[in-house]
Design an enzyme around this catalytic site. Sequence first.
Site, PDB file in Angstrom:
ATOM      1  N   ARG A 966     -26.401 139.192 -48.803  1.00 64.28           N
ATOM      2  CA  ARG A 966     -27.201 140.046 -47.925  1.00 64.28           C
ATOM      3  C   ARG A 966     -27.634 141.287 -48.707  1.00 64.28           C
ATOM      4  O   ARG A 966     -26.820 141.917 -49.391  1.00 64.28           O
ATOM      5  CB  ARG A 966     -26.395 140.436 -46.697  1.00 64.28           C
ATOM      6  CG  ARG A 966     -27.177 141.185 -45.624  1.00 64.28           C
ATOM      7  CD  ARG A 966     -26.278 141.523 -44.451  1.00 64.28           C
ATOM      8  NE  ARG A 966     -25.823 140.316 -43.760  1.00 64.28           N
ATOM      9  CZ  ARG A 966     -24.703 140.247 -43.060  1.00 64.28           C
ATOM     10  NH1 ARG A 966     -23.891 141.297 -42.988  1.00 64.28           N
ATOM     11  NH2 ARG A 966     -24.353 139.127 -42.453  1.00 64.28           N
ATOM     12  N   ARG A1035     -22.965 149.984 -43.020  1.00 64.66           N
ATOM     13  CA  ARG A1035     -23.856 148.922 -43.470  1.00 64.66           C
ATOM     14  C   ARG A1035     -25.314 149.374 -43.433  1.00 64.66           C
ATOM     15  O   ARG A1035     -25.604 150.563 -43.284  1.00 64.66           O
ATOM     16  CB  ARG A1035     -23.631 147.668 -42.624  1.00 64.66           C
ATOM     17  CG  ARG A1035     -22.197 147.144 -42.741  1.00 64.66           C
ATOM     18  CD  ARG A1035     -22.032 145.784 -42.105  1.00 64.66           C
ATOM     19  NE  ARG A1035     -20.676 145.265 -42.244  1.00 64.66           N
ATOM     20  CZ  ARG A1035     -20.302 144.060 -41.830  1.00 64.66           C
ATOM     21  NH1 ARG A1035     -21.178 143.241 -41.244  1.00 64.66           N
ATOM     22  NH2 ARG A1035     -19.063 143.656 -41.987  1.00 64.66           N
ATOM     23  N   LYS A1100     -16.219 147.332 -39.747  1.00 64.09           N
ATOM     24  CA  LYS A1100     -17.615 147.605 -40.103  1.00 64.09           C
ATOM     25  C   LYS A1100     -18.164 148.759 -39.264  1.00 64.09           C
ATOM     26  O   LYS A1100     -17.672 149.047 -38.167  1.00 64.09           O
ATOM     27  CB  LYS A1100     -18.462 146.361 -39.902  1.00 64.09           C
ATOM     28  CG  LYS A1100     -18.445 145.786 -38.496  1.00 64.09           C
ATOM     29  CD  LYS A1100     -19.143 144.438 -38.466  1.00 64.09           C
ATOM     30  CE  LYS A1100     -18.984 143.759 -37.104  1.00 64.09           C
ATOM     31  NZ  LYS A1100     -19.572 142.408 -37.086  1.00 64.09           N
ATOM     32  N   LYS A1102     -22.007 150.550 -38.121  1.00 64.47           N
ATOM     33  CA  LYS A1102     -23.443 150.311 -38.094  1.00 64.47           C
ATOM     34  C   LYS A1102     -24.164 151.514 -37.490  1.00 64.47           C
ATOM     35  O   LYS A1102     -23.706 152.091 -36.514  1.00 64.47           O
ATOM     36  CB  LYS A1102     -23.765 149.055 -37.279  1.00 64.47           C
ATOM     37  CG  LYS A1102     -23.185 147.776 -37.878  1.00 64.47           C
ATOM     38  CD  LYS A1102     -23.528 146.557 -37.041  1.00 64.47           C
ATOM     39  CE  LYS A1102     -22.963 145.285 -37.671  1.00 64.47           C
ATOM     40  NZ  LYS A1102     -23.296 144.074 -36.878  1.00 64.47           N
ATOM     41  N   CYS A1321     -28.897 133.874 -34.220  1.00 68.28           N
ATOM     42  CA  CYS A1321     -28.194 134.040 -35.498  1.00 68.28           C
ATOM     43  C   CYS A1321     -28.264 132.728 -36.281  1.00 68.28           C
ATOM     44  O   CYS A1321     -28.785 131.730 -35.813  1.00 68.28           O
ATOM     45  CB  CYS A1321     -26.752 134.446 -35.253  1.00 68.28           C
ATOM     46  SG  CYS A1321     -25.756 133.124 -34.522  1.00 68.28           S
ATOM     47  N   CYS A1327     -22.563 129.264 -41.470  1.00 65.50           N
ATOM     48  CA  CYS A1327     -21.648 130.298 -40.991  1.00 65.50           C
ATOM     49  C   CYS A1327     -20.284 129.698 -40.679  1.00 65.50           C
ATOM     50  O   CYS A1327     -20.170 128.772 -39.868  1.00 65.50           O
ATOM     51  CB  CYS A1327     -22.222 130.978 -39.754  1.00 65.50           C
ATOM     52  SG  CYS A1327     -21.133 132.259 -39.100  1.00 65.50           S
ATOM     53  N   CYS A1366     -21.310 132.118 -32.116  1.00 67.95           N
ATOM     54  CA  CYS A1366     -19.938 132.564 -31.873  1.00 67.95           C
ATOM     55  C   CYS A1366     -20.007 133.881 -31.122  1.00 67.95           C
ATOM     56  O   CYS A1366     -21.080 134.463 -30.972  1.00 67.95           O
ATOM     57  CB  CYS A1366     -19.173 132.710 -33.194  1.00 67.95           C
ATOM     58  SG  CYS A1366     -19.603 134.207 -34.110  1.00 67.95           S
ATOM     59  N   CYS A1370     -24.032 138.677 -33.575  1.00 66.26           N
ATOM     60  CA  CYS A1370     -24.978 139.126 -34.595  1.00 66.26           C
ATOM     61  C   CYS A1370     -26.396 139.290 -34.051  1.00 66.26           C
ATOM     62  O   CYS A1370     -27.139 140.138 -34.524  1.00 66.26           O
ATOM     63  CB  CYS A1370     -24.988 138.141 -35.767  1.00 66.26           C
ATOM     64  SG  CYS A1370     -23.452 138.124 -36.701  1.00 66.26           S
TER      65      CYS A1370
END
Length: 1471
Positions: A966, A1035, A1100, A1102, A1321, A1327, A1366, A1370
């Site tokens: 990414r 991120r 994470k 964001k 996603c 994935c 899932c 995302c």
Amino acid sequence: MTISTATSAVARIAFATSDVVVDCQPPLPETSPFAQTYKNPSDSKTTTGCSPTVISIPHGADSGSSLLHHHSANAVSYTVSSDRLVLARILPHLPELSSRPVVLHIAVRGDLSDALLLRAAVPFFLYSSTVQRAHDHALLASRIARTEKRAVVHAFEEGEGDIGEVIHADKIRAFLLSPKRASRHLNGNGNSIGDHSHSNPANGAGSDNPTNGHVESHATPSEDMSSTADYEAYESASLATLSLVRRAVRPWTQSGEEFPHTVVITLGQTFSFEVESVSVIDLHLVSPLSPSKLLQLIPWSPKRVIVLEQLHRWDTKWTPLFVEVAGAVQHLPRKNPLIVHSGTFGDVSSITHADILKFIRHAKDSPPNTRLSLGDASSSDHSSSIVRPPHVPAHESSYTTLLSHLFADRFEISNSPQLVTTLGAMATSPEFALGRVSQQIATRGELVKAVQKALEEPDNIPADLHSFLSKWILHNEDAVKCRELCVNINPQLDSLAASTRCVTGEGPIAKILSLRSHFKMVSRWIIGSDAWSYDLGSSGMHHLIASGLNVNILIIDNVPYSARGSADPTRRKRDIGLYAMNHADVYVASVAVYSSYSQVLQSLMEADRFNGPSVILAYLPYQTEDTPALEVLKETKLAVDSGYWPLYRWDPSKEKDGKEPFTLDSDAIKNELKEFLDRHNHLSQLTRPKPDLAAEIVSSLGESLQEARKKRAQQAYDELLNAVSGKPLLVLYASDGGAAEKKAKRLANRAKARGLASTIATIDSYSIEDVAKEEYVAFVTSVAGQGEPPQNGRTFFKAVNATVGRGEKPLSEVKYSVFGMGDSHYWPRPEDAHYYNRPGKELFAKLEVLGAQPFAEIGLGNDQDADGPETGYKIWEPLVWKALGVDAVEVTEAEPEPITNEHMKIASNYLRGTIAEGLEDTSTGAIAPTDGQLTKFHGIYQQDDRDIRDERQAEGVEPAYSFMIRVRMPGGVCDGKQWLAMDQIADEHGNGTFKITTRQTFQFHGVIKRHLKPSIQAINRALLDTLAACGDVNRNVIVSAIPTLSQLHREVYEFAKTLSERLLPRTSAYHEIWLDKKLVAGDAVKDFEPLYGEYYLPRKFKIAVAVPPTNDVDVFTNDVGFIAIVDDHGKLAGFNVTAGGGMGVTHGSKKTYPRLGSILGFCTPEQGHEVAEQIMLTQRDNGNRADRKNARLKYTIDRMGLDNFKAEVERRLGWKLQPPRHYVFDRNIDDFGWSVDQDGRHNFLLFIENGRVQDEPGCNFKTGLRELAKILKGTFRMTANQHIMLAGIETPDLLDIKRVLAEYKLDNLNHTGLRLSSSACVAFPTCGLAMAESERYLPLLINKVEAICEENGLRNDSIVMRMTGCPNGCARPYVAEVAFVGKAPGTYLMLLGGGYYGERLNKIYRESVTEVEILAILKPMIKHYALERRDGERFGDFVIRAGYIAPTTAGKEWYDDMGGSGIHREVTVAA
């Protein structure tokens, strides 16, 4: 049912009437027009389900051999589009085929030239000019073939039409098997079978004309008895067909004048015309048609007969039907013989009435030996006479492009398709190419001799040229030196040619000048398909291999691995590689460009260097030219990983140096190849003076021996340990997410602490036979999908089921127990309750059936318990110790703390770990699990291809590991050069596609380990990077695209860009590992993270920047959000700051939930960076590092309380945030189409479904965007909804941009509002967290839902629908108006009620839905919305007002009132 094309009508009959159908494929990239019917033949099957064997054979194969192999079949059908080469290959087999029940259906297009080649060799030949006649003749031909056991050729025109009522397959079967009928004698006009438009007294029958009278019997041409019998067979079959289809099946039809002066007999497409004194006879039965039958067609009155045949390419003087008619009329006893003309006609659509009149007049004035022509046939004749080069499929350019790049001007395709225009169709054959190569090599040999002779006369050439030619003689086989010398030789030869010293005639100098083009060393390649593999002799491959010439052969095999069993089992495809290797003087390589790019390069270069024939077998699996590259990649992986297509190189020249000639470049190998290598290795040992084992050939033996020794040593150690320890306990686990593995490891460690000899392994690492040798076994397993065992336990579970089925009891000496882990609420409906802990329950029950004895009752861990699975585990574990007699043992030593991500980070030496060492490990495609966590900080995720995971596991090989990369690209902005670099990286290192993510950046998939470093280096060369694109750090910072507000975008973009740089990790590990930049003085300088420290963040982080009124970044779903506030002058005044948003959830765990960010206050642009930093540092110091599922900032704020959290942030800032200011959001979707910004420049926001940039049939978006990047002077802006905006287009460039957009259909915005508002996603196949499909499935679901919308007048209404594979979220599903979150393959969580502009969370409406249930729910709901919505009311608001779902007011209340409201509440939720 209506069948609209002749090919589908004929294909259906062929399928319904045959035991075997052989379908010949056209040249690539075309596909067989019959194939679609064969793939979907449901209406062609009988009630008994009978269906034929359908065999597809390639264009270059020998069709006749395939047909002859099926000698035991009652009926065989062959379908093919007319092709001269294909039909010519059948001709030699026709004498044998003619006495077989075979029907050859040949589709023609206005030209019978090729089909009529077969007429003389078969007893029956039918022609159909319409769809209905093609259908009836297909039935008739099948009846004749089956009853007479004779071959029938049925040529029919491709076209469209309607055959009316379709006959059921059972009736067709009865028709074929019905008894043979007695034929009825036909009179002259054939009225017993077909009616004419008038009563025609042929040859005077029934006429009083005395001149011609009735033809006397002695004047009738003699009849061949077999021909008469064949005609009677035709009559009989025609009558049977008539009774089935209820319409006449005629051998000919006649129209026009009753007593004409001219009779026109046509064979070809029907065209109707009425001309005075002209009669037209259209033939449908071409054979058998005896002279007497022909004479019956001709009345007494005509003076001339014109035979018109639709032939564009007929090489002989007389056409076939003309010869028969001319011969027959010789027997007519007329005073004035009939004049018979031969003629051809072209496209019937161009023939007018005037053309026909002109044609008849021209016939009167032309001598009989003149071939006439009707209609404007010039275009069709011209097009057919022009020889066009064969089409080269686009996929195959992957190899030819490589060759071109490698060898540049030296590269030559000896059988290039371009040669066809000048040398004819045979120019592409291997024999022809071999002849060309042989001649070229011989000519170069003459050049060598001429140069040698010239060097013997040094006075005739200049000294410099003498020197260069001397060097050339020494190095004329060296391609590189030849090229260098040619640079000097050619100018010298030019000077020599212009000088008086140039000798004319036969001297060596003249010879050199005439052959100068051969100075360079050419790399000659003959390129062909796997069709050459079926008959090595007739295809010319044997001659190429045995020639000894220095020529390279590239054979492209395009049979997909998944279709490998669909080939004709009677036609064996020879392994050209093995065949060539047995010649001992041929270089051989097996390559696959979608598997190993570097191996392909190496093989091609080695083949070019090899002095002799070289054979490269290249795998390129695709069925059509439209096959996407991803599908080619997937098929290649399956083939290589299974050993179906091993990668290897065989260089016999290495044996001269005592080296091993064979190199295996892939893991698996075919048995046939292994047998050859074993034999070769054995013979090599016998002939070597000092025999030694070839390491690469017997590496598997060495590994097996090493493994056996290792196992034996471990066994000896275990036996020794058991002698001094307690009872042995084997702990086996199956785990996908790691929870069951942790429990199993804890059990094993505690067993050792109690003195037991414990061993731990995955369940699949043991077979039933291995388990049978154990005394005590404890199984720990979780659940995957719908009650399935985890991936690393499925093989054992299958073996258990199979052993139970056989009734065996191999585990009678084993004592066991099972601990299962599941979620009783994951499948909430009563009918799904059996999925809860299903693997553990079934394993426990079936082990007892196999004879094993439980030493402790099954333990069940439930995620819904207060302490999760630990509640059940605490009950089960003491039972294990008691059964093993160690329950009273007191454990004094501390239990080792489980290794968590926090331990990994602090031990990683600032994100280094052992990543560099792992990249050097070529024994696996993976990296260490710990490094897999650390590479996320570098923007890399380890994945594997889940499409082939099961198959690889069954084969005993590791998963097909690859990596996702990414890019970090703040604000989602890049220029054209950067786009081109990303496009190239996707092609050279990824899977040929790339993804625009919901974080406004690029994402590459399918990057294998050895391509990681080159990929990241290429990204950095484009002035981008991947650092902190993932991991427990801040991120990619995202920004609203805002196409119209260019000045404001510049301000917020710069804000985001500098904020991203400010919060970037400072470790130099990224540059050391990926960019090869080492620290100065070794360890003298230590890394330091001023913001993150050694532990980095708990999870994470964001950040998003939104510009009202568009919330396209879903600002509230981010940890930190900045909502731009604009002053009265349109300038950026500052931001409202939000904190605490996040999407991730764990199914069934109510301690996890989505949350929207809370507004903390207002800050100026200058204060914004400091605010973001202090919020992040507050999370760093207060986030939950003990439980990653509760580590996000949203949980920290809820745990601390919003006011306390805000106070802590302000304390760190040293000042207070201002009160929030007013703003308005009205949407969170993109503004598609054209717009003009504040600077007068143009922008276009285009739709890329789910952000996947790729080329697909009819949608070459990747190519189009590449072309745009070459001319775009502005920038590309990615949007957080996965679309792309072309920004900053100047007015003079507008036309060029629009032209490219239109050419590649990138300007197409004619989509429903639902599709334009959708997002998904990646999910399967890459994935590792995906539980269900998402990106590949959502477009298919939308196809069905948007049909419901259109039915209710909502085509253009935007409804935000999102899907993820899932619960991690995302694609931000929890703020969509309608969302689907994967739970298991084909099963989703359904959510409703999100706010249209991202201001409100949705709520769970149904906990488990399939597609059928989704459509059943949405159909009445959407109709209700269409009928009763208020003005401007959005779907998410309506479902709340209408009572379908309750609103979600806070993240912690997300689970409240889920399952619907009132009458819409799901019954199972209430239960």
